[in-house]
Enzyme design. Structure first.
Site, short mmCIF file in Angstrom:
data_model
loop_
_atom_site.label_atom_id
_atom_site.label_comp_id
_atom_site.label_asym_id
_atom_site.label_seq_id
_atom_site.Cartn_x
_atom_site.Cartn_y
_atom_site.Cartn_z
N ASN A 50 0.89 -1.18 0.00
CA ASN A 50 0.00 0.00 0.00
C ASN A 50 0.92 1.22 0.00
OD1 ASN A 50 -1.85 2.02 0.47
ND2 ASN A 50 -2.31 1.40 2.59
N LYS B 244 0.34 4.27 -0.34
CA LYS B 244 -0.24 5.48 0.26
C LYS B 244 0.06 6.69 -0.63
CE LYS B 244 -0.09 3.32 4.73
NZ LYS B 244 0.08 3.41 6.14
N GLU C 276 -6.76 5.13 7.79
CA GLU C 276 -6.45 6.53 7.50
C GLU C 276 -7.61 7.20 6.80
OE1 GLU C 276 -2.78 5.65 5.52
OE2 GLU C 276 -1.87 5.09 7.45
N SER D 28 3.19 -2.12 10.44
CA SER D 28 4.62 -2.29 10.70
C SER D 28 5.12 -3.70 10.42
CB SER D 28 4.96 -1.88 12.14
OG SER D 28 4.61 -0.53 12.35
N HIS E 271 -9.47 1.65 4.76
CA HIS E 271 -8.22 1.86 5.51
C HIS E 271 -8.47 2.83 6.65
CE1 HIS E 271 -4.09 2.83 6.46
NE2 HIS E 271 -3.75 1.70 5.84
N GLY F 230 2.39 2.24 10.80
CA GLY F 230 3.44 3.26 10.62
C GLY F 230 4.09 3.68 11.92
N GLU G 212 -5.75 -4.50 10.45
CA GLU G 212 -4.66 -3.56 10.72
C GLU G 212 -4.94 -2.81 12.01
OE1 GLU G 212 -2.60 -2.46 6.70
OE2 GLU G 212 -4.34 -1.19 6.99
P1 PGA Z 1 2.68 0.16 7.63
O1 PGA Z 1 1.26 0.41 7.02
O2 PGA Z 1 3.13 -1.20 7.04
O3 PGA Z 1 3.52 1.26 7.18
O4 PGA Z 1 2.50 0.05 9.08
C1 PGA Z 1 0.35 -0.58 6.80
C2 PGA Z 1 -0.89 -0.03 6.16
O5 PGA Z 1 -1.30 1.08 6.50
O6 PGA Z 1 -1.44 -0.69 5.29
#
Ligand code: PGA
Length: 691
Positions: free
Chosen positions: A447, A449, A536, A652, A534, A612, A606
Site C-alpha cells: 500500500n 499510500k 487513515e 509495521s 483503511h 506506521g 490492521e
Molecule cells: P505500515 O502500514 O506497514 O507502514 O505500518 C500498513 C498499512 O497502512 O497498510
C-alpha cells in the site's frame, strides 16, 4: 445395521460359502485322485464315450479338476484376483448346475461325486446345492470388490504358488501312496463283516404286488387290499419294489475261488489269523514293478502260516499270464471290479486283515520291505493297527499349509494396516496443504499510500516486475498505488504475477463529484483491486461504515476485488474492545454481501496503533484476532467460506517479523505500507513465504 454393512455381510457370506465348498470339494478329490478318475469314467460311460478316452487323460483331468476347485476355493477365501476368480467360479458352477440337472433327471450315475466319498448327496440334493451355490456365485460375480481382502495384492503370488504346489503335491502323493484320508467303508480299522450287517429294525425294502384277473373277457389289475372274489380268474401277477430298504456300507463284497467257484468270503472274514489280500481289479493293467516284493511277502506268509490271496476281477487268461510272468504261487479269487477299486486305490494294492478287520493297506509303491518281515506278524509292528494316522495327517497339513498361510496373512495384514495408517496421515497432511493452498490464497499486498511521483512509482513497479518475473514469488503479490500511477503501470506490469490495485474509489457511480475517482475509472486503468476501509481514510476523511458499504458494492459491481481493512485503535485495544470493533466494521460494510460477493473480499486486519508506528502486534495477538475474524465469517457465511477467506495482517510488517506472523494458521499474508516502498524490503516480506 446400515445398508452398506448389510450388503458387505451378504456378499462376504456368499464368498465364504463358496470358498469352503470349493476347498472341501477340491481337497477330498485331491486326496483320492483315482477315485475321482473312476467317477469321471462313470460319467463318460454314461455318455458312451469312455472307450475313446485313454485312462491317462481321465487321471490328468481328475488332478486338474481337484486342483482347480481347491485353488479357486482358497483364492476366494483370501479374495485374490477377485474379478477373474469370481467369474471363473460363476462359469464353473453354471456348468456344474447343468450337469447335475442332467444327473438328477436322467440318473446316469447314482452319486455325483462332488465331495468324493466324504459326503454323499442324492442327485436332487446335489442339484439343489448347486442352485444355492449359483445364487452365491452370481452375488460375488456382481460385486467382486466387496469381498474384503485377506492378503495384499503384492503378496498374493505367495498364496497362489503355495496353494498350487500344496494341492498338486497332495494329489501326487495320494496317487503314489494311497488316499491320505480314506472315506470309504474299507478304511483301516473297518471290520468288513460288520460293514455288511443289517442292523435289527433297519428299514426293509417295500414291494407291491399287482394281480391281473379276468372276468367275462375283461382283464383288470388288482392289489391285495381289493383282491376280487372267485368269479375273477387269475391270469398273472407283478411285484414291484416301491421303496428301498437299508443298504449296508459294504453290500457287494464276496470272494470266489478261481477254478472251483467256491465262495470263501466267510472263511476269510471269519479267520482269526492274518490274511493278506493282494487286490488287483485288472491284472492286465496292474503295475508289475514290485513283483519280487509281492512274491517275498507271499513266501513269508507260507513260512509263517498266514493266508495270501490275490483278489481280482480278471478272467482266467489274465491270471495265467500274471502267474507266468511273476511266478506267483498264491491263490487267485474273483471279486467284483468296483468293489476291488473301492477297497484300495492301487493296482495292485495289498491289504492285511485279521478277523475281518482291515489292519494295514499298502500301495504297490509303498509295500513293506524285508526288514519289516523279519519277525512273525504277532510280534511285529505291521501286525498291529497303526496309531491314529488321521490326527497326525491333519496336524501335518496344518503345520505345512494352514499355519504358514496364517502367519503370512497376519504379517501382511499388520503391514497393510500400518501402511494404511501412514497413508492416511500423509493424505491428511497433503489434503490440509492442498486445501490451504487451493482455497485460501496467500497474499502480500503493498500500500504505497501518498508516496512516489509518477516516475518513481513506475521505476519501483518496473523493478518489482523484473524481480518477480525472474524469481516467481511464493504467494500472490499486489501493489496498490495512487490513482495517477495505475494506467502507466498497468501497461507493463505482468499481472499474472503482480496484481495492481487502487488505494480508494468513490462512493458514487459517476457525475459531479470533483476530485473523486470512481470504481469504474479504476477498473478502466487495468487495475483489479482496490483497498477500502483503511483506517487513515476512516479517520482523516470520515469514511463511515455506510459510505464504505457503498464503495465496496460499487467496486464489486465493477469487477474489482476488495482489500477491506478493519482494525481497532490503541484506546480500543487497551479497553480490550478489539473484537467488538472489528466485528462492527465487518457488520457495517461487508456482512450484507452475498456469499458469492464476499468471496471476492480480502480482509486486512490492521491495528491502528501499529500502522506506521513501528509497533507490531505480536504474532499471537494477531493470530488471536485473525482467528476471531474467521469465526465471525464462519458464523455469517459458514465454515467453508471462512476457511477460504484470505485475512492479511497490516501494521509495521517487515521482512524481520513477517515469517513469524505468516507462520500463524490464520494469517494469510500482509498489507504492507512503509516496507512496500523499496523493492528489496518488499521482496524480503514476500520471501517470508519461502521460509
Ligand atoms: P505500515 O502500514 O506497514 O507502514 O505500518 C500498513 C498499512 O497502512 O497498510
Amino acid at each position: 445395521m446400515t445398508k452398506k454393512v448389510l450388503k458387505y455381510s451378504v456378499i462376504n457370506l456368499c464368498r465364504f460359502m463358496l470358498a469352503i465348498t470349493f476347498i472341501l470339494s477340491g481337497f477330498v478329490k485331491a486326496v483320492d485322485p483315482l477315485g475321482t478318475q473312476y467317477k469321471i469314467g462313470d460319467y463318460l460311460e454314461a455318455l458312451h464315450i469312455a472307450s475313446y478316452i485313454p485312462d491317462i487323460l481321465t487321471l490328468i483331468s481328475s488332478i486338474l479338476l481337484s486342483s482347480l476347485e481347491f485353488c479357486l476355493g482358497v483364492f476366494m477365501l483370501f479374495a485374490i484376483r477377485r474379478h477373474i476368480v469370481s467369474k471363473i467360479i460363476f462359469v464353473f458352477i453354471s456348468i456344474m448346475t447343468v450337469i447335475t440337472l442332467w444327473i438328477a433327471i436322467a440318473n446316469p450315475v447314482s452319486d455325483c461325486g462332488c465331495f468324493g466319498d466324504a459326503i454323499k448327496l442324492t442327485n436332487w440334493e446335489t442339484f439343489i446345492k448347486n442352485i444355492i451355490l449359483m445364487a452365491a456365485a452370481v452375488t460375488v460375480w456382481k460385486y467382486p470388490l466387496c469381498m474384503v481382502r485377506f492378503i495384499s495384492k503384492s503378496n498374493q503370488w505367495i498364496v497362489i504358488n503355495y496353494t498350487i504346489i500344496f494341492i498338486v503335491f497332495i494329489s501326487g502323493y495320494s496317487l503314489y501312496d494311497l488316499p491320505q484320508f480314506d472315506f470309504r467303508p474299507y478304511h483301516i480299522g473297518a471290520n468288513i463283516k460288520k460293514g455288511m450287517e443289517i442292523p435289527p429294525g433297519a428299514k426293509q425294502p417295500k414291494f407291491e404286488n399287482t394281480f391281473i384277473m379276468e372276468k367275462n373277457g375283461v382283464r383288470k389289475e388288482f392289489k391285495l387290499d381289493n383282491y376280487p372274489d372267485s368269479t375273477w380268474k387269475f391270469i398273472d401277477s407283478k411285484t414291484v419294489q416301491i421303496s428301498e430298504g437299508y443298504i449296508p456300507p459294504i453290500h457287494d463284497f464276496s470272494i470266489q475261488k478261481v477254478g472251483s467257484g467256491e465262495d470263501i468270503t466267510n472263511n476269510i472274514l471269519g479267520d482269526k489269523g492274518y490274511t493278506f489280500l493282494l487286490i488287483s481289479p485288472h491284472l492286465e493293467t496292474a503295475d508289475d514293478s514290485q513283483l519280487d516284493q509281492i512274491n517275498q511277502i507271499s513266501e513269508y506268509c507260507t513260512d509263517n502260516g498266514y493266508k495270501f490271496y490275490c483278489l481280482t476281477a480278471s478272467t482266467g487268461k489274465a491270471i495265467n499270464r500274471w502267474q507266468s510272468i511273476t511266478g506267483a504261487e498264491y491263490s487267485f479269487c474273483n471279486t467284483d471290479e468296483t468293489t476291488l477299486k473301492t477297497i484300495i486305490r492301487s493296482n495292485p494294492g495289498l491289504l492285511l486283515i485279521k478277523a475281518g478287520t482291515i489292519i494295514r493297506k499298502w500301495s504297490h509303491n509303498t509295500l513293506p520291505d524285508e526288514k519289516q518281515f523279519s519277525k512273525p506278524l504277532e510280534h511285529s509292528e505291521i501286525g498291529t493297527m497303526p496309531k491314529d494316522s488321521v490326527t497326525g495327517k491333519i496336524l501335518k497339513i496344518i503345520l505345512w499349509y494352514v499355519l504358514p498361510l496364517m502367519v503370512l496373512t497376519l504379517a501382511d495384514r499388520t503391514w497393510a494396516w500400518s501402511r494404511w495408517v501412514k497413508n492416511k496421515e500423509k493424505s491428511n497432511k497433503i489434503y490440509q496443504l492442498l486445501k490451504r493452498k487451493k482455497m485460501r490464497k496467500k497474499i502480500v499486498a503493498g500500500n504505497w499510500k501518498m508516496n512516489m511521483n509518477l516516475q518513481d512509482g513506475i521505476a519501483l513497479a518496473k523493478e518489482l516486475n523484473d524481480t518477480f518475473t525472474a524469481e516467481k514469488p511464493n504467494c500472490g503479490v499486489i501493489i496498490c498505488t495512487p490513482f495517477i500511477h495505475l494506467a502507466s503501470i498497468a501497461q507493463f506490469l505482468n499481472q499474472d504475477i503482480i496484481g495492481l490495485g487502487a488505494e480508494n474509489c468513490a462512493d458514487k457511480v459517476k457525475g459531479a463529484y470533483t476530485g473523486e475517482v470512481s470504481a469504474e475509472m479504476v477498473k478502466s486503468t487495468g487495475a483489479q483491486y482496490v483497498v477500502l476501509g483503511h483506517s487513515e481514510r476512516r479517520s482523516y476523511y470520515n469514511e463511515t461504515p455506510a459510505i464504505l458499504k457503498e464503495k465496496v458494492q460499487l467496486a464489486l459491481d465493477n469487477n474489482l476485488k476488495v482489500i477491506f481493512c478493519i482494525g481497532e485503535s490503541k484506546e480500543e485495544r487497551e479497553a480490550n474492545r478489539q473484537n467488538e470493533v472489528v466485528k462492527a466494521e465487518l457488520d457495517g460494510s461487508v456482512f450484507d454481501l452475498s456469499a458469492e460477493d464476499f468471496a471476492k473480499i480480502v480482509i486486512a486486519y490492521e491495528p491502528i496503533w501499529a500502522i506506521g508506528t513501528g509497533l507490531t502486534a505480536t504474532s499471537d495477538q494477531a493470530e488471536e484476532i485473525h482467528a476471531y475474524i474467521r469465526n465471525c465469517i464462519a458464523d455469517k457465511y459458514g465454515k467453508q467460506v471462512a476457511e477460504d477467506t484470505t485475512i492479511l495482517y497490516g501494521g509495521s510488517c517487515k521482512a524481520s517479523n513477517a515469517p513469524e506472523l505468516f507462520a500463524k494458521p490464520d494469517i494469510d499474508g500482509g498489507l504492507i505500507g512503509g516496507a512496500s516502498l523499496k523493492a528489496a524490503d518488499f521482496k524480503g516480506i514476500i520471501d517470508a513465504w519461502k521460509k
